[in-house]
Structure formats: structure tokens, C-alpha cells
Design a protein around this motif. Structure first.
Motif, PDB file in Angstrom:
ATOM      1  N   MET A  75     -17.559   6.026 -13.254  1.00  0.00           N
ATOM      2  CA  MET A  75     -16.850   4.566 -12.686  1.00  0.00           C
ATOM      3  C   MET A  75     -17.099   4.691 -11.302  1.00  0.00           C
ATOM      4  N   LYS A  76     -17.543   3.065 -11.354  1.00  0.00           N
ATOM      5  CA  LYS A  76     -17.588   2.144 -10.180  1.00  0.00           C
ATOM      6  C   LYS A  76     -16.588   2.375  -8.916  1.00  0.00           C
ATOM      7  N   LYS A  77     -17.083   3.076  -8.128  1.00  0.00           N
ATOM      8  CA  LYS A  77     -15.522   3.097  -7.088  1.00  0.00           C
ATOM      9  C   LYS A  77     -14.836   1.821  -6.552  1.00  0.00           C
ATOM     10  N   ILE A  78     -13.763   1.737  -6.677  1.00  0.00           N
ATOM     11  CA  ILE A  78     -13.170   0.070  -6.014  1.00  0.00           C
ATOM     12  C   ILE A  78     -13.413  -0.146  -4.624  1.00  0.00           C
ATOM     13  N   GLY A  79     -13.986  -1.177  -4.549  1.00  0.00           N
ATOM     14  CA  GLY A  79     -14.491  -1.130  -3.332  1.00  0.00           C
ATOM     15  C   GLY A  79     -12.796  -1.770  -2.191  1.00  0.00           C
ATOM     16  N   LEU A  80     -13.183  -1.720  -0.992  1.00  0.00           N
ATOM     17  CA  LEU A  80     -11.878  -1.742   0.106  1.00  0.00           C
ATOM     18  C   LEU A  80     -11.298  -3.576  -0.160  1.00  0.00           C
ATOM     19  N   LEU A  81     -12.417  -4.289  -0.374  1.00  0.00           N
ATOM     20  CA  LEU A  81     -11.553  -5.499  -0.324  1.00  0.00           C
ATOM     21  C   LEU A  81     -10.504  -6.031  -1.933  1.00  0.00           C
ATOM     22  N   PRO A  82     -11.471  -4.771  -3.018  1.00  0.00           N
ATOM     23  CA  PRO A  82      -9.934  -4.835  -4.079  1.00  0.00           C
ATOM     24  C   PRO A  82      -8.656  -4.224  -3.647  1.00  0.00           C
ATOM     25  N   ARG A  83      -9.541  -3.431  -3.033  1.00  0.00           N
ATOM     26  CA  ARG A  83      -7.947  -2.685  -2.602  1.00  0.00           C
ATOM     27  C   ARG A  83      -6.821  -3.107  -1.936  1.00  0.00           C
ATOM     28  N   LEU A  84      -7.020  -3.849  -1.047  1.00  0.00           N
ATOM     29  CA  LEU A  84      -6.286  -4.360  -0.429  1.00  0.00           C
ATOM     30  C   LEU A  84      -5.744  -5.671  -0.912  1.00  0.00           C
ATOM     31  N   ILE A  85      -6.715  -6.145  -2.307  1.00  0.00           N
ATOM     32  CA  ILE A  85      -5.248  -7.584  -2.554  1.00  0.00           C
ATOM     33  C   ILE A  85      -4.462  -6.378  -3.852  1.00  0.00           C
ATOM     34  N   ILE A  86      -4.758  -5.538  -4.044  1.00  0.00           N
ATOM     35  CA  ILE A  86      -3.484  -4.358  -5.183  1.00  0.00           C
ATOM     36  C   ILE A  86      -2.760  -4.690  -3.954  1.00  0.00           C
ATOM     37  N   GLY A  87      -3.090  -3.637  -2.909  1.00  0.00           N
ATOM     38  CA  GLY A  87      -2.197  -3.848  -1.684  1.00  0.00           C
ATOM     39  C   GLY A  87      -1.553  -4.419  -1.905  1.00  0.00           C
ATOM     40  N   LEU A  88      -1.653  -5.606  -1.522  1.00  0.00           N
ATOM     41  CA  LEU A  88      -1.344  -6.771  -0.902  1.00  0.00           C
ATOM     42  C   LEU A  88      -0.313  -7.359  -1.845  1.00  0.00           C
ATOM     43  N   VAL A  89      -0.470  -7.098  -3.765  1.00  0.00           N
ATOM     44  CA  VAL A  89       0.746  -7.681  -4.403  1.00  0.00           C
ATOM     45  C   VAL A  89       1.043  -7.027  -4.780  1.00  0.00           C
ATOM     46  N   CYS A  90       1.373  -5.471  -4.833  1.00  0.00           N
ATOM     47  CA  CYS A  90       1.367  -4.501  -5.275  1.00  0.00           C
ATOM     48  C   CYS A  90       3.084  -4.619  -4.122  1.00  0.00           C
ATOM     49  N   GLY A  91       2.855  -4.990  -2.921  1.00  0.00           N
ATOM     50  CA  GLY A  91       3.701  -5.187  -1.682  1.00  0.00           C
ATOM     51  C   GLY A  91       4.595  -6.259  -2.286  1.00  0.00           C
ATOM     52  N   ILE A  92       3.754  -7.082  -2.334  1.00  0.00           N
ATOM     53  CA  ILE A  92       4.990  -8.234  -2.076  1.00  0.00           C
ATOM     54  C   ILE A  92       5.579  -8.250  -3.626  1.00  0.00           C
ATOM     55  N   LEU A  93       5.330  -7.617  -4.964  1.00  0.00           N
ATOM     56  CA  LEU A  93       6.150  -7.411  -5.779  1.00  0.00           C
ATOM     57  C   LEU A  93       7.035  -6.348  -5.614  1.00  0.00           C
ATOM     58  N   LEU A  94       6.614  -5.201  -4.745  1.00  0.00           N
ATOM     59  CA  LEU A  94       7.986  -4.806  -4.638  1.00  0.00           C
ATOM     60  C   LEU A  94       8.647  -5.041  -3.835  1.00  0.00           C
ATOM     61  N   GLY A  95       8.249  -5.956  -2.800  1.00  0.00           N
ATOM     62  CA  GLY A  95       9.396  -6.353  -1.910  1.00  0.00           C
ATOM     63  C   GLY A  95      10.089  -7.520  -2.680  1.00  0.00           C
ATOM     64  N   TYR A  96       9.583  -8.134  -3.560  1.00  0.00           N
ATOM     65  CA  TYR A  96      10.843  -8.993  -4.539  1.00  0.00           C
ATOM     66  C   TYR A  96      11.471  -8.865  -5.732  1.00  0.00           C
ATOM     67  N   LEU A  97      11.322  -7.465  -5.949  1.00  0.00           N
ATOM     68  CA  LEU A  97      11.990  -6.711  -6.793  1.00  0.00           C
ATOM     69  C   LEU A  97      13.033  -5.866  -5.814  1.00  0.00           C
ATOM     70  N   SER A  98      12.408  -4.990  -4.374  1.00  0.00           N
ATOM     71  CA  SER A  98      13.743  -4.635  -3.912  1.00  0.00           C
ATOM     72  C   SER A  98      15.451  -5.976  -3.107  1.00  0.00           C
ATOM     73  N   GLN A  99      14.811  -7.221  -3.552  1.00  0.00           N
ATOM     74  CA  GLN A  99      16.131  -8.453  -3.013  1.00  0.00           C
ATOM     75  C   GLN A  99      16.188  -9.407  -4.159  1.00  0.00           C
ATOM     76  N   GLU A 100      15.642  -9.135  -5.259  1.00  0.00           N
ATOM     77  CA  GLU A 100      16.174  -9.729  -5.991  1.00  0.00           C
ATOM     78  C   GLU A 100      16.522  -9.313  -8.000  1.00  0.00           C
ATOM     79  N   VAL A 101      16.122  -7.483  -7.418  1.00  0.00           N
ATOM     80  CA  VAL A 101      16.510  -6.819  -8.872  1.00  0.00           C
ATOM     81  C   VAL A 101      17.307  -5.681  -8.519  1.00  0.00           C
ATOM     82  N   PHE A 102      16.219  -4.870  -7.831  1.00  0.00           N
ATOM     83  CA  PHE A 102      17.496  -3.346  -7.114  1.00  0.00           C
ATOM     84  C   PHE A 102      18.398  -3.792  -5.715  1.00  0.00           C
TER      85      PHE A 102
END
Length: 397
Positions: A1-28
């Protein structure tokens, strides 16, 4: 399995961070998870501050020593051209940023007087004081680098190269793998604080501005080099496209050297000059990275309401051209080498350094592509000088 590059990992981290912040504010309706990431960010930022002086000494000292041990006029000429190109690029980037950034940030939502006040604080902090200050590290690196070049002491050079290897391993094995979590924490906090929409809009427009600035500089570099060398600038630039595209994929000037060499030789550069100039420029010619760092730094400062002036940025640009010498052949090496300058010369806080890393690394590959493509222009000029200096007396072109 090809290793995920740094840029895709950064984008995943960015999206997950935004999602976590939104859920913490609006849901939790709790800041627990955001504070957890803020605690990690504080520890990671403290470790980064500790490593910065080691990065400076490990990169700059052997880099200066290697330049000093070279011989001949071509070394001095190539180094001068590379540094001049880097400074011109950084100054042009400042003028572009000063013209457009304030309008962009104002249109998106104005400047924040102190956005860090709105961020969630960590549960606790861990104090990690660096072994020396940033300026002390810079002076030490210059002193050791120049000293090794003069006395040609192999033992001390080997020590600094070993330190460089250790620091590169720390970056590759610790800092780079943890960066996506750091980015996730930053954007979770900004989302929870209600800042992320404004930041993301600015990010997008800054990204476009940087790419356009890269292209303008490349046209300028090949316009000058092509005219001086008697080559068609457009054709010469077109021949470098394979190197540009390869650098976007590798995110490393060093890894792109074989392709850059082939493209340079396709432009009619002599094999001897190309074999000398291209590898050298891969470590000392950083016009694209300087453009990116300058515009990103200006954007972060303007978003924080910090005044930006040429008197503060020009010394920063001058130092960038030296500090990034021999930056590691890993993604993000330039911004890692520049963290100390951002902190000492522009007054960046840990939160601003984290935002700077996020903004820089999302388009690092394009900065690298601009670097290696510009290397071909430097090699053209060096080759022209080599031909002129070896031409028989009285010979004309």
C-alpha cells in the motif's frame, strides 16, 4: 500500500480539526477535546522552539563550510547569482504582498486586534527552554561555518554534519509525522473560536497570489538569463517544465536534481557547468521558498493586526537567503530552517509559527518547483560566464 504523502495528511488533519472544532461548538457544547489538542500543540510548539537553535547550527554551519571549501570563480559567481535571485524574489514578494494582502484581508473580514485571546487555552504547559537564543545560534553557525572553511578542519566539520543528520532525523521521524495533529489542533481551536472561515478564505487567495508570483519571477529569471546567454527565454523555460512537475511531486530540490540536470543540458548548458551548478543551486537557490515564506509571513502578521514594513522585512529576506542554505531535502525544510528568523526578527508567537507552518506546507511543492526551475536560469548565466572566461583572447561571439 502506497504511503500517504505529507500534503494529503496535512489536508486530512486540517479537515479533521475543523470538524472537531465545529462538533465541539455545535454538538458537544464543550471545549474539552479542543483543550486536549491545545495542550498537545503547546508541548509540540515548545519542543519546536527547543529544536530551532539546533536546526540553525546543524544546517547553516556545514552549509557555509561546504561553500567555503569550493574553489574557483564559478563557485563565487554561482553563489552570488543564487543569492541575488533569492533576494530579488523575496523583495518582489514583499511588494506584491504589500499591494494586495491588506485589501484581501480587509475584504474577507478585517484585521483581528489579538486573535489569540479568543483561542482555547491548554490544560497545562511544559517549559522547554532552548539551549541558546536564536541569534546566538545564528552567530555560532556563521562563526563555525566560516572557521571550518578557513582552517579546513575535517573533525569539526564531521561533528556538524553528524548534528545535521540527527536534526534531519528528528524532523523526518518526529516533527513531520506529528505535524498533521498539530495542524488539526490549530484549526480545531480556530473553528471553536469562530476564526476558521475567515482564515480559510484568506488561505485560498494567498495560495493563488503565491503561485502567480512564482510564475512572474520565473519569467523574469529566464528573461534575464536567456537574453544574456543568447537563448530563447520562452523555449528555455519550456524545457524546464519536466523539472517543475517533478518537484511538485517530490517536494524536494535534492530529489529532483537528476531531472533538473537533464532539463538544463537540454537548454545547451555544458555538462561540466550543469553538473556543478545544478546540485549547488539545489541547496542555495531558494527564490520560490523565499516568495512563499515572505507572503505567508505577511499574511499571518496582517491577520493578527501586526504592522508590516519594508524596514522589518528586508533584513528578514536577507537572512532567509543565508539561513535556508543546505536546508534538508525533506518536505518543509525551508520553513523549519526559517522558524528561528520568524521568531526572533518578526516576533512570531508559537501559535503564529503553527499557523505559518500550516500555510506554508500546503503549497510547499510549488515553492520547491519554482526553486528548481530557477536553478536552470542560474546555470545558464554561469555557463555563459564560463564560456566567456575561457574564450581565446580576441575571440568574439
Amino acid at each position: 500500500m502506497k504511503k500517504i504523502g505529507l500534503l494529503p495528511r496535512l489536508i486530512i488533519g486540517l479537515v479533521c480539526g475543523i470538524l472537531l472544532g465545529y462538533l465541539s461548538q455545535e454538538v458537544f457544547h464543550t471545549d474539552f477535546f479542543v483543550r486536549l489538542f491545545a495542550t498537545f500543540n503547546g508541548i509540540f510548539g515548545g519542543f519546536l522552539s527547543y529544536v530551532i537553535p539546533l536546526i540553525i547550527i546543524g544546517f547553516v554551519a556545514p552549509g557555509i563550510a561546504e561553500l567555503g571549501t569550493g574553489a574557483g570563480k564559478l563557485l563565487g559567481l554561482t553563489t552570488f547569482l543564487a543569492y541575488a535571485s533569492t533576494i530579488i524574489s523575496g523583495t518582489f514578494a514583499y511588494l506584491v504582498g504589500n499591494t494586495f494582502l491588506s485589501r484581501i484581508i480587509g475584504a474577507v473580514g478585517g484585521q483581528a486586534s489579538n486573535p489569540e485571546d479568543a483561542l482555547v487555552k491548554a490544560f497545562f504547559t511544559v517549559d522547554m527552554p532552548p539551549i541558546m537564543g536564536v541569534m546566538t545560534a545564528l552567530i555560532t553557525a556563521f562563526l563555525f561555518g566560516l572557521g571550518m572553511a578557513v582552517i579546513k578542519n575535517k573533525s569539526l566539520y564531521d561533528v556538524t554534519k553528524d548534528l545535521q543528520t540527527i536534526v534531519e532525523k528528528v524532523i523526518q521521524s518526529v516533527i513531520i509525522p506529528l505535524l498533521p495533529f498539530h495542524i488539526a489542533g490549530i484549526f480545531a481551536n480556530m473553528t471553536y473560536a469562530g476564526e476558521v472561515a475567515r482564515i480559510m478564505q484568506i488561505f485560498g487567495m494567498v495560495f493563488v497570489m503565491i503561485i502567480l508570483t512564482h510564475l512572474v519571477i520565473l519569467v523574469f529569471q529566464y528573461g534575464v538569463a536567456g537574453t544574456a546567454a543568447g537563448k530563447n527565454p520562452i523555449a528555455a523555460l519550456r524545457n524546464m517544465i519536466p523539472a517543475y512537475l517533478t518537484a511538485i511531486g517530490t517536494q524536494s530540490s535534492a530529489a529532483t536534481i537528476p531531472v533538473t540536470l537533464r532539463c538544463a543540458k537540454n537548454n545547451g548548458i555544458s555538462h561540466g557547468v550543469a553538473d556543478f551548478a545544478i546540485p549547488l543551486c539545489a541547496t542555495i537557490h531558494l527564490s520560490g521558498s523565499t516568495i512563499t515564506l515572505t507572503i505567508c509571513a505577511m499574511a499571518v502578521m496582517m491577520m493578527s493586526g501586526i504592522p508590516v514594513s519594508l524596514s522589518s522585512f528586508f533584513p528578514f529576506i536577507l537572512m532567509l537567503g543565508v539561513t535556508m542554505v543546505a536546508a534538508p531535502g525533506v518536505p518543509g525544510g525551508a520553513v523549519m530552517a526559517a522558524l528561528g528568523l520568524l521568531q526572533s526578527m518578526l516576533g512570531f508567537t508559537e501559535a503564529q509559527l503553527g499557523l505559518m507552518i500550516a500555510l506554508y506546507l500546503t503549497q510547499d511543492s510549488f515553492g520547491t518547483a519554482c526553486n528548481v526551475t530557477g536553478d536552470g536560469a542560474i546555470a545558464l548565466l554561469t555557463d555563459k560566464f564560463a564560456q566567456t572566461s575561457t574564450a581565446p583572447a580576441g575571440a568574439g561571439k
